[in-house]
Design a protein around this motif. Structure first.
Motif, PDB file in Angstrom:
ATOM      1  N   ASN A 119     -30.990 111.575   5.499  1.00 14.96           N
ATOM      2  CA  ASN A 119     -31.025 113.079   5.401  1.00 14.96           C
ATOM      3  C   ASN A 119     -31.956 113.523   6.317  1.00 14.96           C
ATOM      4  O   ASN A 119     -31.886 114.677   7.252  1.00 14.96           O
ATOM      5  CB  ASN A 119     -31.145 113.618   3.857  1.00 14.96           C
ATOM      6  CG  ASN A 119     -31.065 115.065   3.964  1.00 14.96           C
ATOM      7  OD1 ASN A 119     -30.094 115.769   4.304  1.00 14.96           O
ATOM      8  ND2 ASN A 119     -32.371 115.775   3.458  1.00 14.96           N
ATOM      9  N   ARG A 120     -33.093 112.950   6.624  1.00 17.45           N
ATOM     10  CA  ARG A 120     -34.268 113.189   7.307  1.00 17.45           C
ATOM     11  C   ARG A 120     -33.709 113.098   8.949  1.00 17.45           C
ATOM     12  O   ARG A 120     -34.019 113.926   9.794  1.00 17.45           O
ATOM     13  CB  ARG A 120     -35.367 112.183   7.382  1.00 17.45           C
ATOM     14  CG  ARG A 120     -36.075 112.151   6.067  1.00 17.45           C
ATOM     15  CD  ARG A 120     -37.519 111.300   6.155  1.00 17.45           C
ATOM     16  NE  ARG A 120     -37.857 111.071   4.837  1.00 17.45           N
ATOM     17  CZ  ARG A 120     -38.970 110.254   4.757  1.00 17.45           C
ATOM     18  NH1 ARG A 120     -39.292 109.436   5.794  1.00 17.45           N
ATOM     19  NH2 ARG A 120     -39.414 109.922   3.615  1.00 17.45           N
ATOM     20  N   ARG A 121     -32.793 112.150   9.184  1.00 13.20           N
ATOM     21  CA  ARG A 121     -32.451 111.848  10.494  1.00 13.20           C
ATOM     22  C   ARG A 121     -31.247 112.951  10.749  1.00 13.20           C
ATOM     23  O   ARG A 121     -31.120 113.472  11.882  1.00 13.20           O
ATOM     24  CB  ARG A 121     -31.798 110.586  10.701  1.00 13.20           C
ATOM     25  CG  ARG A 121     -32.591 109.486  10.577  1.00 13.20           C
ATOM     26  CD  ARG A 121     -33.787 109.636  11.761  1.00 13.20           C
ATOM     27  NE  ARG A 121     -33.275 110.242  13.116  1.00 13.20           N
ATOM     28  CZ  ARG A 121     -33.916 110.646  14.108  1.00 13.20           C
ATOM     29  NH1 ARG A 121     -35.016 111.373  13.539  1.00 13.20           N
ATOM     30  NH2 ARG A 121     -33.401 111.040  15.229  1.00 13.20           N
ATOM     31  N   LEU A 122     -30.693 113.428   9.752  1.00  9.18           N
ATOM     32  CA  LEU A 122     -29.574 114.683   9.635  1.00  9.18           C
ATOM     33  C   LEU A 122     -29.850 115.944   9.874  1.00  9.18           C
ATOM     34  O   LEU A 122     -29.253 116.990   9.806  1.00  9.18           O
ATOM     35  CB  LEU A 122     -28.230 114.177   9.019  1.00  9.18           C
ATOM     36  CG  LEU A 122     -27.613 112.748   8.844  1.00  9.18           C
ATOM     37  CD1 LEU A 122     -26.524 112.789   7.843  1.00  9.18           C
ATOM     38  CD2 LEU A 122     -26.876 112.929  10.411  1.00  9.18           C
ATOM     39  N   SER A 123     -31.287 116.098   9.315  1.00  7.46           N
ATOM     40  CA  SER A 123     -31.831 117.515   9.090  1.00  7.46           C
ATOM     41  C   SER A 123     -31.532 118.275  10.205  1.00  7.46           C
ATOM     42  O   SER A 123     -31.470 119.633  10.170  1.00  7.46           O
ATOM     43  CB  SER A 123     -33.320 117.216   8.645  1.00  7.46           C
ATOM     44  OG  SER A 123     -33.938 116.676   9.499  1.00  7.46           O
ATOM     45  N   ASP A 124     -31.710 117.635  11.411  1.00  5.13           N
ATOM     46  CA  ASP A 124     -31.555 119.020  12.671  1.00  5.13           C
ATOM     47  C   ASP A 124     -30.142 118.471  13.300  1.00  5.13           C
ATOM     48  O   ASP A 124     -29.781 118.912  14.699  1.00  5.13           O
ATOM     49  CB  ASP A 124     -32.586 118.323  13.710  1.00  5.13           C
ATOM     50  CG  ASP A 124     -32.491 116.782  14.217  1.00  5.13           C
ATOM     51  OD1 ASP A 124     -31.742 116.144  13.687  1.00  5.13           O
ATOM     52  OD2 ASP A 124     -33.099 116.610  15.417  1.00  5.13           O
ATOM     53  N   LYS A 125     -29.215 117.843  12.521  1.00  6.13           N
ATOM     54  CA  LYS A 125     -27.862 117.845  12.949  1.00  6.13           C
ATOM     55  C   LYS A 125     -26.691 118.171  11.784  1.00  6.13           C
ATOM     56  O   LYS A 125     -26.135 117.353  11.123  1.00  6.13           O
ATOM     57  CB  LYS A 125     -27.568 116.358  13.356  1.00  6.13           C
ATOM     58  CG  LYS A 125     -28.533 115.751  14.224  1.00  6.13           C
ATOM     59  CD  LYS A 125     -28.021 114.188  14.630  1.00  6.13           C
ATOM     60  CE  LYS A 125     -29.281 113.545  15.245  1.00  6.13           C
ATOM     61  NZ  LYS A 125     -30.483 113.436  14.621  1.00  6.13           N
ATOM     62  N   PRO A 126     -26.901 119.700  11.589  1.00  7.23           N
ATOM     63  CA  PRO A 126     -26.329 119.900  10.119  1.00  7.23           C
ATOM     64  C   PRO A 126     -24.871 119.808  10.289  1.00  7.23           C
ATOM     65  O   PRO A 126     -24.294 119.612   9.032  1.00  7.23           O
ATOM     66  CB  PRO A 126     -26.766 121.450   9.986  1.00  7.23           C
ATOM     67  CG  PRO A 126     -27.113 121.835  11.387  1.00  7.23           C
ATOM     68  CD  PRO A 126     -27.777 120.717  12.073  1.00  7.23           C
ATOM     69  N   THR A 127     -24.066 119.981  11.294  1.00  8.95           N
ATOM     70  CA  THR A 127     -22.677 119.862  11.572  1.00  8.95           C
ATOM     71  C   THR A 127     -22.275 118.317  11.612  1.00  8.95           C
ATOM     72  O   THR A 127     -20.940 117.954  11.728  1.00  8.95           O
ATOM     73  CB  THR A 127     -22.311 120.469  12.619  1.00  8.95           C
ATOM     74  OG1 THR A 127     -22.842 119.896  13.820  1.00  8.95           O
ATOM     75  CG2 THR A 127     -22.696 122.225  12.684  1.00  8.95           C
ATOM     76  N   LEU A 128     -23.107 117.394  11.732  1.00  2.00           N
ATOM     77  CA  LEU A 128     -22.713 116.020  11.952  1.00  2.00           C
ATOM     78  C   LEU A 128     -22.368 115.362  10.466  1.00  2.00           C
ATOM     79  O   LEU A 128     -23.414 115.227   9.543  1.00  2.00           O
ATOM     80  CB  LEU A 128     -23.719 115.085  12.713  1.00  2.00           C
ATOM     81  CG  LEU A 128     -23.668 113.823  13.029  1.00  2.00           C
ATOM     82  CD1 LEU A 128     -22.377 113.778  13.902  1.00  2.00           C
ATOM     83  CD2 LEU A 128     -24.772 113.139  13.512  1.00  2.00           C
ATOM     84  N   GLY A 129     -21.246 114.891  10.295  1.00  5.86           N
ATOM     85  CA  GLY A 129     -20.856 114.191   9.069  1.00  5.86           C
ATOM     86  C   GLY A 129     -21.150 112.845   9.188  1.00  5.86           C
ATOM     87  O   GLY A 129     -21.633 112.286  10.108  1.00  5.86           O
ATOM     88  N   LEU A 130     -21.285 112.202   7.826  1.00  2.19           N
ATOM     89  CA  LEU A 130     -21.760 110.542   7.944  1.00  2.19           C
ATOM     90  C   LEU A 130     -20.654 109.702   8.566  1.00  2.19           C
ATOM     91  O   LEU A 130     -20.961 108.866   9.362  1.00  2.19           O
ATOM     92  CB  LEU A 130     -21.585 110.207   6.390  1.00  2.19           C
ATOM     93  CG  LEU A 130     -22.800 110.730   5.591  1.00  2.19           C
ATOM     94  CD1 LEU A 130     -22.881 109.876   4.297  1.00  2.19           C
ATOM     95  CD2 LEU A 130     -24.122 110.499   6.265  1.00  2.19           C
TER      96      LEU A 130
END
Length: 485
Positions: A41-52
């Motif tokens: 989640n830390r890595r995705l925090s600045d990529k809100p539209t990027l899914g898993l």
């Protein structure tokens, strides 16, 4: 539902987890889904539209050396470390391992050391500081290589800079700080003099091929791999230990974390116990401890051992040997190995039971790993040879290894028959120390030290598997650190 819960519920999460653990070996996260999800989640925090699914595709496309994969690894790994961490292990290296390497390599004048999983570098720099502060004269004109590697590229960049905060140098003596570091405001930079032998590179212990000679990871004298394997699962640990065994030269040394000892290490290396630590030595070819045993076994039936005459075994107790106080008399015990085939000075110092390479290969008890039968055979041998101190010494080693019988009594019998048996005193001291009996332990450490005091440093200690007087002295001296002789 918060973002972490959403990650945990996403059907792609198990695939990311499997991919990351497979690529890095970090099985620590196998049962820590919430922790792993939090770091993703830390890595995705600045990529809100990027899914898993897209994130997994990005990681797979880059591989472990890619920028995003490295950023995730940076979240997953621990960079907390400091100089001279676990000082007892560095003391053991200085007292036992490095002097042995210097003797063994005196012709080649090469010394190769690997700090595996070096984090941000203090361990590797600590090694160079120790070598230059304690062995500068001996290493003059030597080629010394200290290689630090880590999976985390960010850590390696920090290591190459060699600049640290107060946390990394906490506890260092002010004299060491002044000699080895330059103050840069609130930071401390390792002085150039203590960075000449040390280099760093990114290397994956799980996937990287070993030996890897282009990276300097082969024919090594010492490997430190501390607090790395605790994050791996058992198959990965086993594979890594086999690789570390492969990259070490015969008689090379391994240092692992305090929580990383046990059967897997003992099946490949000879344990060398010192105060506060155990370091490990790779046996010579042909004497690798069998995996069925936690440590190596003593000789059960040496071919040179003769049966005693009936008249010599009538009494229930052996007669005490005369006390021998002179250097000439005590030389008999230290030089007893002269009657055997010559053992090179570089043979491993056996402070665990004797090398399996000395065990008769035809003995079914040893070949099948039947420790109960091995013990019975050793007891029977002691019964038949009551006046031989070596037999009682070996019985004591085996009983101590297996945790049965009375090894203290066996070592005492060996000393009763030969009061100048240095290793019997040493192992009796260890047996007392392990049982919390510090006063008799100290007494027998002192007895062992007194026995070897008058002997040349290069002499071989009987029953030591090639252990020299100098090595035994160093091992004994560690138990008296800070005390008057």
């Amino acid at each position: 539902m918060n973002r972490i819960d959403a990650i945990l519920r996403d059907p792609v999460f198990p695939r990311i987890k499997a991919a990351v653990i497979g690529a890095t070996g970090l099985a620590y996260y196998a049962d820590k889904d919430a922790a792993l999800a939090e770091r993703i989640n830390r890595r995705l925090s600045d990529k809100p539209t990027l899914g898993l699914g897209a994130y997994l595709a990005q990681l797979a496309g880059e591989g472990p050396t890619g920028p995003e994969y490295q950023a995730l690894i940076n979240e997953l790994t621990v960079g907390e470390t400091f100089f001279f961490r676990y000082a007892e292990q560095f003391e053991a290296l200085c007292a036992v391992a490095i002097p042995e390497c210097l003797r063994r390599n005196r012709e080649s004048r090469l010394l190769r050391i690997w700090s595996a999983g070096c984090s941000i570098g203090p361990e590797a720099y600590t090694l160079e500081i120790l070598l230059k502060r304690h062995f500068a004269d001996q290493l003059r004109d030597w080629q010394v290589s200290i290689v630090g590697t880590d999976l985390n590229a960010s850590f390696i960049e920090t290591a190459r800079r060699g600049v640290y905060g107060n946390w990394a140098v906490r506890g260092l003596d002010p004299a060491v700080l002044a000699e080895c570091f330059d103050r840069q405001g609130d930071l401390w930079a390792v002085k150039p003099r203590f960075r000449e032998w040390t280099s760093f590179s990114v290397f994956n212990l799980v996937e990287g091929p070993l030996p890897n000679y282009p990276r300097g990871l082969g024919a090594l004298d010492v490997v430190l791999c501390r607090n790395v394997m605790i994050y791996f699962d058992e198959p990965t640990r086993t594979r890594l230990l086999e690789n570390l065994h492969e990259v070490l030269v015969p008689n090379g040394w391994l240092v692992v974390g305090h929580a990383e000892t046990g059967q897997q290490v003992n099946s490949l290396f000879t344990p060398v116990p010192v105060p506060g630590a155990t370091i490990y030595r790779k046996p010579r070819p042909g004497s690798v401890p069998p995996a069925a045993f936690p440590v190596t076994l003593p000789v059960l039936a040496p071919p040179t051992l003769a049966e005693p005459k009936p008249a010599e075994t009538k009494s229930a107790e052996p007669k005490p040997a005369k006390k021998r106080n002179t250097a000439t008399d005590s030389a008999a015990r230290l030089r007893a190995s002269a009657a055997k085939p010559p053992v090179p000075l570089t043979a491993p110092p056996t402070t665990a039971p004797l090398s399996a390479g000395n065990t008769p290969t035809g003995n079914p008890a040893v070949a099948d790993g039947d420790r109960a039968a091995a013990l019975d055979a050793c007891i029977a041998l002691a019964e038949r040879n009551r006046l031989d101190p070596v037999v009682h010494f070996r019985l004591g080693l085996l009983e101590e290894e297996l945790g049965v019988g009375d090894p203290i009594a066996a070592f005492k019998r060996a000393l009763y028959l030969d009061s100048d048996f240095a290793l019997a005193d040493y192992h009796l001291a260890l047996a007392y120390w392990r049982r919390g009996k510090l006063a008799p332990a100290q007494r027998h450490f002192r007895n062992a030290r007194a026995t070897v005091a008058a002997h040349d440093a290069t002499e071989l200690v009987a029953e030591g598997g090639g252990l020299t007087v100098a090595e035994l002295r160093s091992m004994i001296d560690l138990w008296f650190s800070g005390e008057e002789p």
